[in-house]
Scaffold this motif. Sequence first.
Motif, PDB file in Angstrom:
ATOM      1  N   SER A   1      25.712  64.420  -0.011  1.00 54.09           N
ATOM      2  CA  SER A   1      26.676  64.158  -1.085  1.00 54.09           C
ATOM      3  C   SER A   1      26.217  64.715  -2.429  1.00 54.09           C
ATOM      4  CB  SER A   1      26.946  62.661  -1.208  1.00 54.09           C
ATOM      5  OG  SER A   1      25.777  61.982  -1.591  1.00 54.09           O
ATOM      6  N   LYS A   2      24.944  65.103  -2.551  1.00 58.20           N
ATOM      7  CA  LYS A   2      24.452  65.685  -3.806  1.00 58.20           C
ATOM      8  C   LYS A   2      24.993  67.088  -4.020  1.00 58.20           C
ATOM      9  CE  LYS A   2      20.725  62.850  -4.718  1.00 58.20           C
ATOM     10  NZ  LYS A   2      20.543  61.928  -5.612  1.00 58.20           N
ATOM     11  N   ASP A   3      25.324  67.796  -2.928  1.00 57.49           N
ATOM     12  CA  ASP A   3      25.861  69.150  -3.055  1.00 57.49           C
ATOM     13  C   ASP A   3      27.224  69.104  -3.740  1.00 57.49           C
ATOM     14  OD1 ASP A   3      23.649  70.087  -1.682  1.00 57.49           O
ATOM     15  OD2 ASP A   3      24.659  70.053   0.268  1.00 57.49           O
ATOM     16  N   PRO A   4      27.525  70.100  -4.578  1.00 57.46           N
ATOM     17  CA  PRO A   4      28.834  70.094  -5.245  1.00 57.46           C
ATOM     18  C   PRO A   4      29.975  70.287  -4.250  1.00 57.46           C
ATOM     19  CG  PRO A   4      27.603  72.088  -5.773  1.00 57.46           C
ATOM     20  CD  PRO A   4      26.681  71.198  -5.012  1.00 57.46           C
ATOM     21  N   GLY A   5      31.044  69.539  -4.431  1.00 59.02           N
ATOM     22  CA  GLY A   5      32.209  69.644  -3.558  1.00 59.02           C
ATOM     23  C   GLY A   5      32.184  68.713  -2.369  1.00 59.02           C
ATOM     24  N   PHE A   6      31.092  67.989  -2.163  1.00 57.05           N
ATOM     25  CA  PHE A   6      30.978  67.066  -1.030  1.00 57.05           C
ATOM     26  C   PHE A   6      31.138  65.631  -1.503  1.00 57.05           C
ATOM     27  CE2 PHE A   6      29.059  70.766   0.789  1.00 57.05           C
ATOM     28  CZ  PHE A   6      29.371  70.690   2.129  1.00 57.05           C
ATOM     29  N   THR A   7      31.718  64.812  -0.644  1.00 57.53           N
ATOM     30  CA  THR A   7      31.909  63.397  -0.937  1.00 57.53           C
ATOM     31  C   THR A   7      31.827  62.602   0.360  1.00 57.53           C
ATOM     32  OG1 THR A   7      33.318  61.804  -2.063  1.00 57.53           O
ATOM     33  CG2 THR A   7      34.419  63.478  -0.748  1.00 57.53           C
ATOM     34  N   ILE A   8      31.808  61.300   0.238  1.00 59.76           N
ATOM     35  CA  ILE A   8      31.768  60.421   1.406  1.00 59.76           C
ATOM     36  C   ILE A   8      33.070  59.633   1.431  1.00 59.76           C
ATOM     37  CG2 ILE A   8      30.517  58.585   2.570  1.00 59.76           C
ATOM     38  CD1 ILE A   8      28.079  59.461   0.817  1.00 59.76           C
ATOM     39  N   VAL A   9      33.805  59.750   2.551  1.00 60.31           N
ATOM     40  CA  VAL A   9      35.128  59.149   2.652  1.00 60.31           C
ATOM     41  C   VAL A   9      35.213  58.271   3.895  1.00 60.31           C
ATOM     42  CG1 VAL A   9      37.566  59.688   2.409  1.00 60.31           C
ATOM     43  CG2 VAL A   9      35.898  61.450   1.967  1.00 60.31           C
TER      44      VAL A   9
ATOM     45  N   GLY B   1      33.482  41.991  18.236  1.00 59.83           N
ATOM     46  CA  GLY B   1      34.295  41.345  17.223  1.00 59.83           C
ATOM     47  C   GLY B   1      33.855  41.635  15.803  1.00 59.83           C
ATOM     48  N   LEU B   2      32.996  42.650  15.626  1.00 58.30           N
ATOM     49  CA  LEU B   2      32.510  43.003  14.296  1.00 58.30           C
ATOM     50  C   LEU B   2      33.339  44.136  13.710  1.00 58.30           C
ATOM     51  CD1 LEU B   2      28.702  43.035  15.112  1.00 58.30           C
ATOM     52  CD2 LEU B   2      29.993  41.196  14.059  1.00 58.30           C
ATOM     53  N   ALA B   3      33.594  44.081  12.421  1.00 57.32           N
ATOM     54  CA  ALA B   3      34.350  45.144  11.746  1.00 57.32           C
ATOM     55  C   ALA B   3      33.418  46.315  11.475  1.00 57.32           C
ATOM     56  CB  ALA B   3      34.937  44.623  10.449  1.00 57.32           C
ATOM     57  N   LYS B   4      33.867  47.504  11.804  1.00 59.27           N
ATOM     58  CA  LYS B   4      33.107  48.738  11.587  1.00 59.27           C
ATOM     59  C   LYS B   4      33.970  49.724  10.822  1.00 59.27           C
ATOM     60  CE  LYS B   4      29.573  47.534  14.196  1.00 59.27           C
ATOM     61  NZ  LYS B   4      28.205  47.459  13.741  1.00 59.27           N
ATOM     62  N   VAL B   5      33.312  50.564  10.033  1.00 55.29           N
ATOM     63  CA  VAL B   5      33.997  51.611   9.279  1.00 55.29           C
ATOM     64  C   VAL B   5      33.361  52.938   9.644  1.00 55.29           C
ATOM     65  CG1 VAL B   5      34.519  52.493   6.975  1.00 55.29           C
ATOM     66  CG2 VAL B   5      34.469  50.057   7.361  1.00 55.29           C
ATOM     67  N   VAL B   6      34.184  53.925   9.975  1.00 59.46           N
ATOM     68  CA  VAL B   6      33.688  55.275  10.234  1.00 59.46           C
ATOM     69  C   VAL B   6      33.790  56.030   8.922  1.00 59.46           C
ATOM     70  CG1 VAL B   6      34.041  57.399  11.521  1.00 59.46           C
ATOM     71  CG2 VAL B   6      34.430  55.209  12.623  1.00 59.46           C
ATOM     72  N   VAL B   7      32.625  56.433   8.382  1.00 58.56           N
ATOM     73  CA  VAL B   7      32.596  57.209   7.149  1.00 58.56           C
ATOM     74  C   VAL B   7      32.214  58.639   7.484  1.00 58.56           C
ATOM     75  CG1 VAL B   7      32.075  55.292   5.619  1.00 58.56           C
ATOM     76  CG2 VAL B   7      30.214  56.535   6.649  1.00 58.56           C
ATOM     77  N   ALA B   8      32.692  59.565   6.677  1.00 55.92           N
ATOM     78  CA  ALA B   8      32.429  60.974   6.937  1.00 55.92           C
ATOM     79  C   ALA B   8      31.938  61.652   5.670  1.00 55.92           C
ATOM     80  CB  ALA B   8      33.691  61.655   7.433  1.00 55.92           C
ATOM     81  N   LEU B   9      30.973  62.538   5.849  1.00 63.17           N
ATOM     82  CA  LEU B   9      30.575  63.440   4.787  1.00 63.17           C
ATOM     83  C   LEU B   9      31.618  64.547   4.799  1.00 63.17           C
ATOM     84  CD1 LEU B   9      28.460  64.200   2.671  1.00 63.17           C
ATOM     85  CD2 LEU B   9      27.327  65.537   4.431  1.00 63.17           C
ATOM     86  N   ALA B  10      32.304  64.746   3.680  1.00 61.80           N
ATOM     87  CA  ALA B  10      33.463  65.631   3.674  1.00 61.80           C
ATOM     88  C   ALA B  10      33.415  66.596   2.504  1.00 61.80           C
ATOM     89  CB  ALA B  10      34.733  64.804   3.605  1.00 61.80           C
ATOM     90  N   LYS B  11      34.024  67.748   2.734  1.00 63.20           N
ATOM     91  CA  LYS B  11      34.156  68.762   1.687  1.00 63.20           C
ATOM     92  C   LYS B  11      35.638  68.907   1.383  1.00 63.20           C
ATOM     93  CE  LYS B  11      33.092  73.603   0.760  1.00 63.20           C
ATOM     94  NZ  LYS B  11      32.264  73.560  -0.413  1.00 63.20           N
ATOM     95  N   GLY B  12      35.989  68.885   0.111  1.00 66.94           N
ATOM     96  CA  GLY B  12      37.383  68.964  -0.302  1.00 66.94           C
ATOM     97  C   GLY B  12      38.024  70.285   0.096  1.00 66.94           C
TER      98      GLY B  12
ATOM     99  N   GLU C   1      19.779  58.461   4.061  1.00 66.04           N
ATOM    100  CA  GLU C   1      19.110  59.625   3.470  1.00 66.04           C
ATOM    101  C   GLU C   1      19.904  60.899   3.720  1.00 66.04           C
ATOM    102  OE1 GLU C   1      15.198  59.542   5.133  1.00 66.04           O
ATOM    103  OE2 GLU C   1      14.582  57.816   3.920  1.00 66.04           O
ATOM    104  N   LYS C   2      20.432  61.065   4.945  1.00 64.31           N
ATOM    105  CA  LYS C   2      21.244  62.240   5.257  1.00 64.31           C
ATOM    106  C   LYS C   2      22.489  62.290   4.376  1.00 64.31           C
ATOM    107  CE  LYS C   2      20.115  62.911  10.140  1.00 64.31           C
ATOM    108  NZ  LYS C   2      20.657  62.865  11.506  1.00 64.31           N
ATOM    109  N   LEU C   3      23.151  61.144   4.234  1.00 63.80           N
ATOM    110  CA  LEU C   3      24.349  61.092   3.399  1.00 63.80           C
ATOM    111  C   LEU C   3      24.029  61.345   1.927  1.00 63.80           C
ATOM    112  CD1 LEU C   3      26.353  58.127   4.942  1.00 63.80           C
ATOM    113  CD2 LEU C   3      27.081  60.491   4.771  1.00 63.80           C
ATOM    114  N   THR C   4      22.900  60.842   1.457  1.00 57.61           N
ATOM    115  CA  THR C   4      22.517  61.059   0.068  1.00 57.61           C
ATOM    116  C   THR C   4      22.290  62.537  -0.190  1.00 57.61           C
ATOM    117  OG1 THR C   4      21.232  59.015   0.317  1.00 57.61           O
ATOM    118  CG2 THR C   4      21.075  60.122  -1.771  1.00 57.61           C
TER     119      THR C   4
END
Length: 150
Positions: free
Chosen positions: A96-104, A114-125, A90-93
Amino acid sequence: MKQAPVNIKNKRATFDYELIDTYTAGIVLTGTEIKSIRLGKASLVDTFCYFANGELWVKNMHIAEYFYGSYNNHNARRERKLLLTKKELEKLTRGSKDPGFTIVPVRMFINEKGLAKVVVALAKGKKQYDKRESLKEKDDKRDMARMFKR
C-alpha cells in the motif's frame, strides 16, 4: 431450520480497482453487529482500509443497528479492526506504500464456525479507459450468453 448464507459483496471495488492480492481477515465486532450481519444488514459501499499503529482498520463500513438492540446498540459506521497475521500485515503495508495502490474490502461472509470474515484486496486504481474496457467485456459476455441460450 438452516439460515441462508451471508455473502455481502462490494461490486464497485472490482469495477474501480484491479485486484492484485486478496487476504481473508477476521473482524472485531460487538454482539449487536454480528446479529445484524447474520440478518444480511451490512454494506461495503465506499469502504476502505488504512493502517494505524501497525494495525489494519476498516472505515466507513455500514452495519445497520440491530432492531432488538435497545441501549446496547452499536454505531452503524464506526471503525472496526481487522485481524490478520503479522506476515500478511507486512505484505499489505509494503504494497500500500506504492503510489496508486490501496486496500479495499471486497466481500464479507460468515464462515462455517459462525465467525464474520472480510476479504480484503491490495488494489490498484483503474483509469477511465480501463473501466470502459471492462464494461465492453461485460456486454460481450452477456451477448454471447444470449446467443447460446437461443
